[in-house]
Design a protein around this motif. Structure first.
Motif, PDB file in Angstrom:
ATOM      1  N   MET A 311       0.828  -1.215   0.000  1.00 50.35           N
ATOM      2  CA  MET A 311       0.000   0.000   0.000  1.00 50.35           C
ATOM      3  C   MET A 311       0.859   1.261   0.000  1.00 50.35           C
ATOM      4  N   CYS A 314       1.164   3.518  -3.157  1.00 40.82           N
ATOM      5  CA  CYS A 314       0.048   4.354  -3.633  1.00 40.82           C
ATOM      6  C   CYS A 314       0.501   5.774  -3.967  1.00 40.82           C
ATOM      7  N   ILE A 315       0.124   6.239  -5.168  1.00 40.12           N
ATOM      8  CA  ILE A 315       0.480   7.604  -5.578  1.00 40.12           C
ATOM      9  C   ILE A 315      -0.749   8.527  -5.552  1.00 40.12           C
ATOM     10  N   ARG A 316      -1.824   8.072  -4.892  1.00 38.76           N
ATOM     11  CA  ARG A 316      -3.012   8.907  -4.659  1.00 38.76           C
ATOM     12  C   ARG A 316      -3.616   9.447  -5.959  1.00 38.76           C
ATOM     13  N   CYS A 320      -8.860   3.988  -8.365  1.00 39.14           N
ATOM     14  CA  CYS A 320      -9.559   2.847  -7.748  1.00 39.14           C
ATOM     15  C   CYS A 320     -10.952   3.233  -7.283  1.00 39.14           C
ATOM     16  N   CYS A 375      -5.301   0.288 -11.057  1.00 37.00           N
ATOM     17  CA  CYS A 375      -4.268   0.917 -10.214  1.00 37.00           C
ATOM     18  C   CYS A 375      -2.962   1.029 -10.998  1.00 37.00           C
ATOM     19  N   PRO A 376      -2.415   2.241 -11.136  1.00 34.61           N
ATOM     20  CA  PRO A 376      -1.225   2.417 -11.970  1.00 34.61           C
ATOM     21  C   PRO A 376       0.049   1.828 -11.371  1.00 34.61           C
ATOM     22  N   VAL A 377       0.013   1.413 -10.104  1.00 34.77           N
ATOM     23  CA  VAL A 377       1.198   0.789  -9.515  1.00 34.77           C
ATOM     24  C   VAL A 377       0.867  -0.640  -9.035  1.00 34.77           C
TER      25      VAL A 377
END
Ligand code: SF4
Length: 479
Positions: A311, A314-316, A320, A375-377
């Motif tokens: 978690m 996460c790049i906010r 999602c 989710c990009p990551v």
């Protein structure tokens, strides 16, 4: 006995949100547009999967070597003239910011959008210290005028309709808009905020990324309000979670491509700024003092927790929540914390601890997996949510009724004959109760929690699944 639903618990907040037809309209407008724009831009990016993999690797590498990159960032930030502060807790972070403001004799501060600021309770701390806080992000400005909290990490005012915003501006702006257009309303906010930008003593920003090899703080906005917050005041304070690090500016550029496309569906944000140290001799503008507050507030605990550690990637971006069917029904406020949606359901217990207040969040999920797909990551959000469910069960936080019900089901499952008989009786009883309508409106007792908001289809006529399966096995027609 479980607590009665009230606006203070998840059930109560959810019921309130579901009954709010205007909220649903407001969410559909914003999240629907966000989904369509993201799909279009990702569709035009043939290397998206590769970029996502690289994004995950960069974040994992930084998280694995956090001590190294934090030390490098501090060294370079100090060398550029910034002052670096370390805050272990939310209270400590607020105290540091308030102390800097007090030392500067600040009466008014401007703030550009920062979810970390919300997480640590900075708006409240500034108010308690008697310092006027001016939110400069347009959506945060709306939320501040309404006396509410953000409901989305990218669109804090997504729960508001245009009509509600128009009404707020008319009540609070000295020179409100005359026409009911978005342009006229934005101009009204600009007139209201511009003079406040110029008289602020301190500007407080968040950070989208911290660049270790230059000691820079990177901010991205579409309105330019971060630049107006960080440039005119004499003092700039940037607050950032310690996981925001990237090794170099080139890595920041790679992450920015993922962040912006996932967040807004655009190729670039209008303004991307790397703040490196305070104003130097010869600079035309910039702050005299630049303070960077690095905040832990539970992140080291997440680092030590192998299961929840992903978690920290996460790049906010908020993708999602835009794609979550639950968020799209109940909006952000129902989650009750700073971070809503799937990422909030994982992050809130990680930051605040698993408790009776936070255990519900992991259950507000259908485990459809859409959040992970976008989710990009590549954070395995459904797996992490299942992890919280397991821990909640182990720690005895599930309601007694659920524990007893599941124990009974497990017992029945280990007695196949009884289970088959029970399933056959239940199917017939439900069919009878449906009285040929094909669906059941309300079930009695605890089952009412399921049928209060949805129909239950009646079991189809004929043998049950188990009966058909037994028949098939008997006839040896395995296909
Ligand atoms: S969990 Fe993934 S999709 Fe959700 S906000 Fe974080 S980076 Fe974006």
């Amino acid at each position: 006995m479980s607590a009665l639903p009230t606006p203070e618990n998840f059930d109560g907040r959810t019921q309130k949100a579901l009954a709010d037809a205007r909220l649903k309209i407001a969410i559909d407008r914003t999240a629907g547009t966000a989904r369509a724009k993201r799909a279009a831009i990702v569709g035009q990016w043939p290397d998206f999967t590769l970029a996502r993999e690289r994004g995950r690797e960069i974040k994992d590498h930084v998280v694995e070597n956090l001590d190294h990159y934090l030390a490098e960032f501090e060294r370079n930030a100090v060398a550029s003239g910034a002052v670096v502060h370390w805050a272990e807790t939310a209270d400590e972070a607020c105290r540091i910011v308030v102390d800097i403001c007090r030392r500067a004799g600040a009466r008014s501060v401007t703030r550009s959008k920062s979810m970390l600021g919300e997480e640590i309770g900075l708006p409240h701390a500034l108010e308690e210290a008697g310092i006027e806080r001016v939110e400069t992000d347009l959506a945060e400005h709306i939320v501040q005028l309404a006396g509410e909290r953000p409901s989305h990490i990218i669109w804090p005012a997504m729960h508001k309709t245009r009509e509600e915003i128009s009404d707020l501006f008319r009540r609070h702006h000295a020179e409100p808009h005359r026409e009911e257009t978005a342009e006229a309303m934005a101009a009204s906010a600009r007139r209201h905020l511009r003079e406040r930008f110029l008289r602020a003593d301190v500007g407080i920003s968040g950070a989208n990324f911290l660049v270790a090899d230059t000691g820079s703080v990177c901010t991205v906005t579409n309105e330019g309000n971060a630049e107006m917050t960080t440039t005119p005041p004499r003092i700039h304070i940037a607050t950032a979670g310690i996981e925001k690090l990237v090794p170099t500016a080139a890595h920041a550029a790679m992450m920015l491509r993922l962040l912006v496309r996932s967040a807004t569906g655009a190729a670039l944000t209008q303004y991307t700024t790397f703040h490196t140290g305070p104003r130097r001799a010869g600079d035309l503008d910039g702050p005299d003092e630049f303070h960077i507050v690095l905040v832990d507030n539970g992140r080291s605990r997440m680092l030590a927790d192998r299961e929840m550690r992903p978690m920290l990637r996460c790049i906010r971006c908020g993708a999602c929540m835009n794609h979550c069917p639950v968020f799209n029904q109940i909006g952000g406020h129902a989650y009750g914390g700073t971070y809503p949606g799937p990422m909030g359901a994982v992050l809130t217990p990680a930051l605040d601890g698993l408790s009776m207040q936070t255990r519900d969040l992991a259950h507000a999920c259908t485990l459809n997996g859409r959040c992970r797909e976008v989710c990009p990551v590549d954070i395995p959000l459904p797996t992490l949510l299942k992890g919280w469910r397991t821990r909640s069960w182990r720690e005895g936080l599930e309601p007694k009724t659920m524990r007893r019900g599941l124990s009974l089901w497990r017992w029945a499952g280990t007695h196949p004959r009884l289970y088959r008989l029970g399933a056959a009786v239940a199917a017939r009883a439900l069919r009878l109760a449906a009285r040929g309508r094909g669906r059941l409106g309300r079930l009695p007792f605890l089952a009412d929690a399921w049928t209060r908001y949805r129909d239950l289809p009646a079991p189809p006529p004929g043998p049950t699944f188990l009966e058909r399966e037994a028949q098939r096995l008997r006839e040896g027609t395995r296909s």
